[in-house]
Write an enzyme that holds these catalytic residues in place. Structure first.
Site, PDB file in Angstrom:
ATOM      1  N   ARG A 548      41.303  52.467  55.043  1.00  0.00           N
ATOM      2  CA  ARG A 548      40.273  51.461  55.288  1.00  0.00           C
ATOM      3  C   ARG A 548      40.657  50.139  54.646  1.00  0.00           C
ATOM      4  NH1 ARG A 548      34.830  52.794  52.947  1.00  0.00           N
ATOM      5  NH2 ARG A 548      36.111  53.535  51.209  1.00  0.00           N
ATOM      6  N   SER A 609      45.457  56.938  46.380  1.00  0.00           N
ATOM      7  CA  SER A 609      45.108  58.291  45.905  1.00  0.00           C
ATOM      8  C   SER A 609      46.281  59.253  46.016  1.00  0.00           C
ATOM      9  CB  SER A 609      43.906  58.816  46.698  1.00  0.00           C
ATOM     10  OG  SER A 609      42.801  57.976  46.512  1.00  0.00           O
ATOM     11  N   ASP A 663      40.707  57.202  42.947  1.00  0.00           N
ATOM     12  CA  ASP A 663      39.321  57.309  43.412  1.00  0.00           C
ATOM     13  C   ASP A 663      38.349  57.629  42.284  1.00  0.00           C
ATOM     14  OD1 ASP A 663      40.400  59.796  43.064  1.00  0.00           O
ATOM     15  OD2 ASP A 663      39.822  60.603  45.012  1.00  0.00           O
TER      16      ASP A 663
END
Length: 928
Positions: A548, A609, A663
């Site tokens: 994203r 991540s 995250d």
């Protein structure tokens, strides 16, 4: 005759009224089940702690003692494990002196124990442990299967010093006085429960029982042997002449019981229905007269309309009224009819017989000194039929209420169930059976009930009920033994907490870091949001095949986010690093064009991540690819630098990467904006990790002493050095052996969603192997790795989920589960998920206690930003985690705040805090 017509009309209950009676019975049942209203309920709905019906495997020798109205019956029942089709039975009757029934309670139980001793001596029973089932047909408040306090005596018993006391203990003490120390009272039940148990044979479960009138117990003074060498014709001795019912209810609805899962047999004690006026529109003047003459006026109104003890009396009062109105026995003296009990229910049943009824009526009336005409006999027969038919119809209304309750509570469209029935009214009269069956069908059309006649519910049924209790107890011991290693004690969790604290201290030290299984990685995030951050920031979230790009606007009125998802093709994921990062930059450019941001240079927070060693807030070296990525030329490189180089190749000069985070840190920062006390981040989803704000003076791996820094614990690896071997079970080892990183991420494999389903699957396979689940039948589908997904745990453990739905989930896995199987599978799921939550709590307790001690506080108040599907979606995980954390860290007040978009919004907030801190210190944030 209009007088007879009026009487017959008064005794006829219309279908609409029967429907209303059913509804009132349902309401009374629910009142009895509820803890709040139980004390005021007339239908008491007493828990019996019978939690299963027979499965046909019950076997062994069972001793049964039944306390009857005028005698004690003792039985030795041998069950052969053949579906309970041909149990071997010895029994003996002991007449009970009248003074025993009305004397001291101690004398009563001593008499019963003496009967047991004489019975066992007469059959030369071996001195092996002998379980005893006690049939005690009085209202009791049952706390366990072998613990029940007498509420009140009835049936002519008035023994002192018994009401309010545990009758099981009274009998056991009396048996011990007889030096029968090998006899253990293991179960107490009433005759209705026994009826249900005898009809649950031959592989056809019975879940409802109904007793209407006297039960005929096959026995005689002396011996009666079934299936043995000696046999003689039994006499039938009455056990009870009232009415009652029981059924298997959903245990969670039986609020007066301790059990909350599975099902439990409930003794309705429905004879008291109507004592609050609920039957006033059914009662006739004849019923009122009969009630006034009874030993308990105003009580047991339903039983007095239905039970065989009273039907003869109702008929007698109708005859008195009709005789007074000159509609019967004209010219005869009817004074004899004013004598109580001169007309018996057995005579009433004989009179309504189609073939011989008129003759029976004449003989019965003449025996009373009356001179009945043919018309009198006909009218008496009509009255008897009306009284019995009304009893059958009212009984049907009660049964329909039970069936509808079961159907509704199990959320079924249609219920198919066997109903065990006993009592002289049911056995002795075809018309009663026909009305009971047909009216039940009319009142509960959604239920298909098969009425099954009981065979010696008070004796054989009690033996089966006792055997079921023993079978369940033996299975419970095996299940508890198997699950015991997963049920961590408070001491176990405190030990895990201490180990976590030790590993944290080792991981923070420059010299000791390599010895710790927890890496305690510095993130270079030096502060959490304080709410004054303002501006526009870009965020990039890369952690899988989709990634994203976001623009996050932090303003006075809150945070506003616009984002877009982009796909990374497999060829790029597994191609060159240059191609991968060029693709990412191209997507950023596309996003900025769409958002009209090309003319602005916005700080960017990068959530990456994958395993990295962080060397600065904007510098992270990739240690290895995971999740299907294998782009060349990236491992060992600074991913921020790779992104900047791609931007230069694409001539995108407006990129300013100020922070790279994982995250977990993003989760803490995202929640920190809403709650300034949020200084811990926790992820419990497919994987698990935690981070927290540590004092810089304790971070030996980074220069500097002032302030705080967020530490990425990477606690999933806790235990990789063997420190958790003691709590690793055989099931955990089986799961670990099949993973791609054997021996690694040990703590994560106990907690996270990726592994819990597999742990459950291995436990279920072990239970099948031990013949404790699915009747030991092979389950090929269960052999398939990952077939039992963690999402099934969440579904199965939902509060209030009917066991029918649990069975449906299992059937989707081609597992043919019984009701008991569903209960056991749910227990396994609960055990595994609770252990995961408790271990997570132990780790978190170490974190908050360390923070409290670091700051020299008597009490710490801190918020945990939390994310992950296991925490958010599992119905009980968060509750178990929070409760155990309170127990393990009592000096810390911990609030949990679910994160919203930690990897996107959180990354932007890391960039925002970095810019804010740099501005306040007069330094430009890192850029290139």
């Amino acid at each position: 005759c209009p007088q007879v017509q009026r009487a017959l009309l008064a005794l006829t209950v219309p279908l609409e009224t029967l429907q209303a009676v059913k509804v009132r019975m349902l309401q009374a049942m629910r009142k009895g089940l509820s803890r709040e209203t139980h004390a005021q309920a007339k239908v008491r709905m007493l828990p019996t702690y019978i939690c299963s019906t027979p499965d046909g495997t019950e076997k062994g020798d069972i001793l049964v003692v039944e306390l009857c109205q005028s005698h004690v019956r003792t039985l030795w029942v041998t069950l052969l494990g053949d579906g309970n089709q041909s149990p071997q039975v010895l029994n003996k009757i002991f007449d009970m002196p009248r003074d025993i029934m009305q004397g001291k309670g101690e004398a009563l139980f001593d008499f019963v124990a003496q009967c047991v001793r004489q019975f066992l001596a007469g059959i030369n029973s071996p001195q092996q442990r002998l379980p005893l089932g006690f049939v005690f047909p009085f209202s009791c408040r049952q706390m366990e299967l072998d613990k029940a306090e007498l509420i009140s005596w009835s049936k002519g018993f008035t023994c002192s010093d018994v009401e309010g006391k545990d009758v099981v203990q009274l009998l056991q003490s009396a048996i011990n006085k007889q030096e029968l120390h090998h006899v253990d009272v293991v179960a107490l039940m009433n005759d209705t429960v026994g009826t249900m148990m005898t009809c649950s044979m031959g592989g056809k479960p019975c879940e409802v029982a109904l007793v209407v009138g006297e039960q005929q117990a096959p026995c005689m003074p002396g011996w009666w042997v079934l299936g043995g060498l000696r046999q003689c014709s039994p006499l039938s001795l009455p056990a009870d002449s009232g009415t009652n019912s029981c059924f298997m209810a959903e245990a969670q609805q039986v609020e007066m019981a301790k059990e909350t899962s599975g099902r439990m047999c409930v003794n309705t004690e429905w004879g008291y229905f109507g004592d609050d006026g609920a039957l006033n529109d059914v009662l006739t003047p004849y019923d009122q007269c009969m009630d006034q003459e009874s030993s308990n006026p105003g009580e047991k109104r339903f039983e007095k309309l239905v039970g065989s003890l009273y039907l003869g009396e109702i008929v007698r009062h109708v005859l008195i009224t009709l005789a007074a109105e000159k509609a019967l026995f004209i010219g005869s003296s009817v004074a004899i009819l004013r004598t109580k009990d001169v007309l018996k229910t057995q005579q009433v049943l004989e009179i309504i017989n189609n073939e011989e009824g008129m003759a029976k009526a004449r003989r019965a009336l003449e025996a009373l000194g009356l001179q009945p005409s043919e018309q009198d006999c006909c009218r008496v027969q009509q009255i008897c039929r009306a009284v019995v038919s009304r009893a059958a119809a009212l009984c049907a209304a009660g049964l329909a209420a039970i069936l509808s309750h079961i159907c509704q509570s199990r959320e079924l469209e249609q219920l198919m169930v066997n109903v065990g029935v006993d009592g002289e009214l049911y056995r002795g009269h075809t018309r009663f059976r026909e009305i009971l069956h047909s009216v039940t069908g009319l009142l509960a059309p959604e239920c298909m009930a098969t009425l099954v006649p009981s065979m010696d519910g008070t004796g054989r049924g009690a033996a089966v009920a006792t055997a079921v209790a023993l079978r369940l107890a033996a299975q419970r011991r095996e299940v508890d033994q198997l699950l015991a290693p997963l049920r961590l004690s408070r001491a176990d969790l405190e030990h895990v907490q201490a180990l976590m604290r030790r590993e944290m201290d080792l991981g923070l030290g420059r010299e000791s870091n390599a010895k710790s299984s927890i890496r305690m990685l510095p993130t270079y995030v030096r502060g959490t949001p304080d709410g004054t951050e303002r501006g526009e920031f870009l965020a990039l979230d890369l952690g899988g095949t989709n990634f994203r790009v976001l623009v996050v606007r932090v303003a006075l009125d809150g945070i506003h986010i616009a984002s877009e998802i982009y796909v990374i093709p497999t060829a790029i994921m597994q191609g060159t690093g240059e191609a991968l990062f060029d693709h990412i930059i191209q997507c950023i450019i596309d996003f900025q064009l769409k958002q009209d941001l090309m003319e602005q240079v916005l700080p960017l927070g990068f959530t990456f991540s994958f395993p990295c060693q962080q060397l600065g807030l904007d510098k992270a070296v990739l240690l290895s690819w995971t999740k299907g990525f294998s782009a060349s030329g990236c491992v060992g490189q600074d991913v921020v630098q790779l992104l900047r180089e791609a931007a230069q190749r694409k001539q995108h000069l407006g990129l300013k990467v100020v922070a790279v985070v994982n995250d977990t840190v993003g989760t803490m920062m995202s929640c920190g904006y809403d709650d300034p006390k949020c200084e811990i981040g926790l992820i419990v989803g497919t994987g698990t990790n935690a981070c927290y704000m540590e004092e810089m003076q304790n971070v030996g791996t980074v220069e500097g002493e002032q302030g705080r820094m967020c530490i990425n614990m990477e606690w999933g690896a806790f235990g990789d050095n063997g420190c958790l071997d003691d709590i690793f079970t055989d099931f955990d080892r089986l799961v670990d052996e099949k993973t791609i990183n054997v021996g690694k991420q040990r703590f994560e494999k106990l907690i996270s969603g990726m592994y819990l389903g597999e742990i459950v699957r291995h436990i279920l396979l072990s239970l099948v192997e031990k013949q404790l689940l699915f009747r030991g039948k092979p389950c090929p589908k269960l052999q398939t790795r990952d077939i039992f997904q963690t999402k099934f745990l969440s579904s199965i453990e939902i509060d209030g989920l009917a066991l029918r739905q649990v069975r449906a989930i299992l059937q989707d896995l081609e597992l043919q589960a019984s009701f008991e199987d569903s209960v056991l599978v749910r227990e396994v799921c609960q055990t595994v998920s609770q252990r995961a939550a408790h271990l997570c709590a132990a780790g978190l307790a170490a974190v908050v206690e360390k923070m409290r001690e670091n700051r020299g506080l008597a009490r710490l108040a801190v918020t945990v930003g939390v994310d992950g599907t296991l925490y958010k979606m599992h119905p009980r995980f968060s509750q178990h985690l929070q409760q155990m954390l309170r127990d393990l860290a009592p000096k810390c007040t911990v609030t949990f705040l679910p994160s919203e978009d930690g990897s996107g919004k959180g990354a932007a907030l890391v960039a925002a805090v970095a810019c804010h801190m740099a501005k306040s210190q007069g330094e430009p944030p890192s850029t290139q």
